[in-house]
Scaffold this active site. Structure first.
Site, PDB file in Angstrom:
ATOM      1  N   ARG A   1       0.852  -1.186   0.000  1.00  0.00           N
ATOM      2  CA  ARG A   1       0.000   0.000   0.000  1.00  0.00           C
ATOM      3  C   ARG A   1       0.888   1.237   0.000  1.00  0.00           C
ATOM      4  NH1 ARG A   1      -2.684   0.272   4.991  1.00  0.00           N
ATOM      5  NH2 ARG A   1      -1.324   2.012   5.551  1.00  0.00           N
TER       6      ARG A   1
ATOM      7  N   GLU B   1       4.682   7.179   2.205  1.00  0.00           N
ATOM      8  CA  GLU B   1       5.462   5.964   2.407  1.00  0.00           C
ATOM      9  C   GLU B   1       4.878   4.842   1.567  1.00  0.00           C
ATOM     10  OE1 GLU B   1       5.209   4.603   6.427  1.00  0.00           O
ATOM     11  OE2 GLU B   1       3.032   4.693   6.487  1.00  0.00           O
TER      12      GLU B   1
ATOM     13  N   ASN C   1       4.081   0.808   2.186  1.00  0.00           N
ATOM     14  CA  ASN C   1       3.992  -0.278   3.158  1.00  0.00           C
ATOM     15  C   ASN C   1       4.120  -1.605   2.418  1.00  0.00           C
ATOM     16  OD1 ASN C   1       2.922   1.251   5.729  1.00  0.00           O
ATOM     17  ND2 ASN C   1       1.742   2.012   4.005  1.00  0.00           N
TER      18      ASN C   1
ATOM     19  N   SER D   1      -2.882  -3.017   5.970  1.00  0.00           N
ATOM     20  CA  SER D   1      -4.186  -3.411   6.509  1.00  0.00           C
ATOM     21  C   SER D   1      -5.318  -2.509   6.049  1.00  0.00           C
ATOM     22  CB  SER D   1      -4.119  -3.425   8.039  1.00  0.00           C
ATOM     23  OG  SER D   1      -3.761  -2.148   8.515  1.00  0.00           O
TER      24      SER D   1
ATOM     25  N   LYS E   1      12.205   3.098   5.673  1.00  0.00           N
ATOM     26  CA  LYS E   1      12.199   4.512   5.328  1.00  0.00           C
ATOM     27  C   LYS E   1      13.499   4.941   4.657  1.00  0.00           C
ATOM     28  CE  LYS E   1       8.175   5.011   7.302  1.00  0.00           C
ATOM     29  NZ  LYS E   1       7.973   3.608   7.717  1.00  0.00           N
TER      30      LYS E   1
ATOM     31  N   LYS F   1      11.393  10.456  10.690  1.00  0.00           N
ATOM     32  CA  LYS F   1      10.874   9.097  10.641  1.00  0.00           C
ATOM     33  C   LYS F   1      11.957   8.065  10.947  1.00  0.00           C
ATOM     34  CE  LYS F   1       7.222   9.868   7.227  1.00  0.00           C
ATOM     35  NZ  LYS F   1       6.595   9.296   6.011  1.00  0.00           N
TER      36      LYS F   1
ATOM     37  N   GLU G   1       7.352   0.460  11.229  1.00  0.00           N
ATOM     38  CA  GLU G   1       6.014   0.422  10.659  1.00  0.00           C
ATOM     39  C   GLU G   1       5.010   0.350  11.802  1.00  0.00           C
ATOM     40  OE1 GLU G   1       5.463   0.826   7.531  1.00  0.00           O
ATOM     41  OE2 GLU G   1       7.554   0.673   6.894  1.00  0.00           O
ATOM     42  N   GLY G   2       3.742   0.619  11.459  1.00  0.00           N
ATOM     43  CA  GLY G   2       2.684   0.416  12.432  1.00  0.00           C
ATOM     44  C   GLY G   2       2.128   1.674  13.056  1.00  0.00           C
TER      45      GLY G   2
ATOM     46  N   ARG H   1      -8.215   7.518   4.760  1.00  0.00           N
ATOM     47  CA  ARG H   1      -8.210   7.773   6.202  1.00  0.00           C
ATOM     48  C   ARG H   1      -8.446   9.260   6.420  1.00  0.00           C
ATOM     49  NH1 ARG H   1      -2.813   4.529   7.841  1.00  0.00           N
ATOM     50  NH2 ARG H   1      -2.304   5.247   5.758  1.00  0.00           N
TER      51      ARG H   1
END
Length: 508
Positions: A107, A164, A166, A171, A331, A389, A393-394, A478
């Site tokens: 993603r 970024e 992923n 998810s 990153k 950064k 992740e997460g 989002r």
């Protein structure tokens, strides 16, 4: 105006009845955080993001195959988590790859960048019980009125910039698939429009079909008819309904068995045949392992988690992602790929490079040396312009504002500074919205949105250049308050939304 009290039960009822659910910290069912209204998304911008996703899929794959490049990036990295992943990569590379295929479910996340430092938005009421005022772009679309002003920007001067990529556990594709129908329903309640009237500007968003097709293609490449697909999840997983939608799509669309497992279960009951390198979860052979865990250091509390990760990487089972793909999502790799010289190493077509470069945000190295010192000085002088950064992740790991200055002061003479990158902060346009079941109060907020485009990539190891499957597979919206830094849905910093396609000039 519709009353807030009347719309909330409708929104919650629709979401709960269609699987828009999470488990809260107490393991209780709760409605997923959701935006009441859809977000304005420029139609041409969305088309471009979807059309370039296959290029990013190919880029991830190309970088994952460049052993020399990965060694240059990770051999001297101080971050212990990245080093452990890299150690697994090196061992598997030394032993030789025996997997029949590679599978990527990615993603790429973007935000619209305004050309101004701050987009002015009018103050909003802080009273919970005022009537719901819809965003201006919806009022104009459905009533041709100019009655409400909410700060919706002229989007013609905005451009999507990538935050970024992923490459592991990308998810919310399942929940994102629900949202266009949910928002068509909500607009029907508010404006009296039929679902069929809204599909042109709010088309369906079937992320799960592509995900299921990708996993099935990797399963077929493995070549064992009764082999399993495993989804590795956390012991205390809360996002199970989103994951269930992948399971459902794989079974109903392809008739392939998929089992949910944890690291601990794999360690207890999994075994590797060292001669054939086939992995078994007795008595079944495992064709594909889809990782929805393993992206954070706290997922590896003991050495047994690292042991099973290595065992599976050494096996013939197809990993999604492989440890090489996971490293590409770091990153530091993304910062290097934003450099023209590095990008040209992997993308040889000039027009394709130009399209990718157009969406890159400004990224800076913080390595010790002249270049890193210059970037650190920029951030120290004006930390509000940047995001710092780490290789994580997460969500919830980035630094903002004064925290950037403090961290750079702490790391001034340390090699650890090079484990971070600096990104110029994106200032997106704002629009009015309301949130259902999030930590943001239910009264109106000036909202911003982030677009994530899902990608599916499958390549047989017998053919290093031509993928079996390479496509975009829907998207995630989002929506969050413009006062929020992070965008994590699981911590209720943002809500799941959907797109409402508009011309570039949203106010026209």
């Amino acid at each position: 105006m519709a009353s807030w009290g009347g719309l909330v039960p409708l929104a919650r009822s629709w979401l709960e009845g269609h699987g828009g659910l999470l488990l809260n910290e107490k393991r209780q069912l709760t409605c997923c955080p959701a935006a009441l209204f859809p977000s304005p998304v420029p139609v041409e911008g969305m088309r471009e993001l979807l059309s370039i996703q296959p290029l990013f899929n190919e880029l991830v794959d190309a970088v994952s195959q460049d052993h020399e490049f990965l060694c240059q990036v990770f051999e001297n990295m101080n971050d212990s988590f990245s080093k452990k992943l890299f150690d697994i990569y090196v061992q598997v590379h030394r032993e030789g790859n025996v997997k029949p295929a590679v599978l990527g479910l990615h993603r790429a996340d973007y935000m619209l960048q305004t050309p101004v430092e701050h987009f002015a938005a009018p103050p909003l009421s802080a009273e919970k019980d005022v009537g719901v005022v819809p965003p201006k772009f919806l009022v104009q679309r459905f009533t041709k009125a100019e009655r409400y002003r909410d700060g919706t920007a002229d989007l013609s001067s905005c451009q999507y910039k990538q935050i970024e990529i992923n490459t592991i556990a990308a998810s919310f594709g399942g929940l994102a698939s629900l949202m266009p129908a949910y928002h068509r329903y909500m607009l029907g309640c508010f404006f009296g429009k039929r679902d069929s009237d809204l599909r042109r500007v709010m088309p369906d968003n079937d992320v799960m079909m592509g995900y299921a097709d990708g996993i099935a293609a990797a399963w077929r490449a493995y070549g064992v008819d009764d082999a399993l697909v495993l989804m590795c999840v956390l012991e205390d997983e809360r996002n199970i309904f989103d994951q269930n939608m992948i399971e459902n799509a794989l079974v109903t669309r392809h008739g392939i068995r998929i089992h949910r497992v944890t690291f601990d279960y794999l360690h207890k009951y999994g075994r590797l045949d060292e001669e054939t390198r086939r992995f078994y979860l007795d008595p079944s052979e495992v064709a594909v392992v889809y990782w929805r865990a393993g992206y954070s250091p706290d997922h590896y509390p003991t050495e047994k988690e690292w042991d099973i990760r290595l065992l599976l990487e050494r096996s013939r089972s197809v990993m999604c992602p492989s440890v090489a793909y996971q490293l590409v999502g770091a990153k530091k790799v993304q910062q290097l790929l934003a450099q023209p010289a590095t990008l040209s190493r992997f993308v040889h077509d000039e027009q394709e490079r130009t399209r990718l470069e157009r969406v890159f945000a400004k990224l800076y190295s913080l390595d010790q040396g002249e270049e890193g010192d210059a970037a650190a000085s920029l951030a120290m002088a004006n930390p509000s312009r940047f995001v710092m950064k780490p290789q994580r992740e997460g969500g919830g790991n980035n630094l903002y504002g004064e925290d950037i200055r403090k961290e750079l002061q702490r790391l001034e003479d340390s090699r650890e500074r090079g484990d971070y990158i600096l990104m110029e902060r994106i200032v997106p346009p704002t629009f009015l919205n309301y949130f259902v079941a999030s930590k943001t109060p239910n009264w109106p907020v000036n909202a911003v949105n982030e677009i994530g485009v899902y990608g599916v990539f499958v390549r047989l190891e017998t053919d290093e250049d031509v993928p079996t499957l390479n496509m975009a597979s829907g998207h995630l919206v989002r929506t969050k308050s413009n006062t929020e830094n992070e965008g994590g849905i699981m911590v209720a910093s943002s809500s799941i939304g959907s797109h409402f396609l508009v011309p570039a000039c949203a106010s026209s």
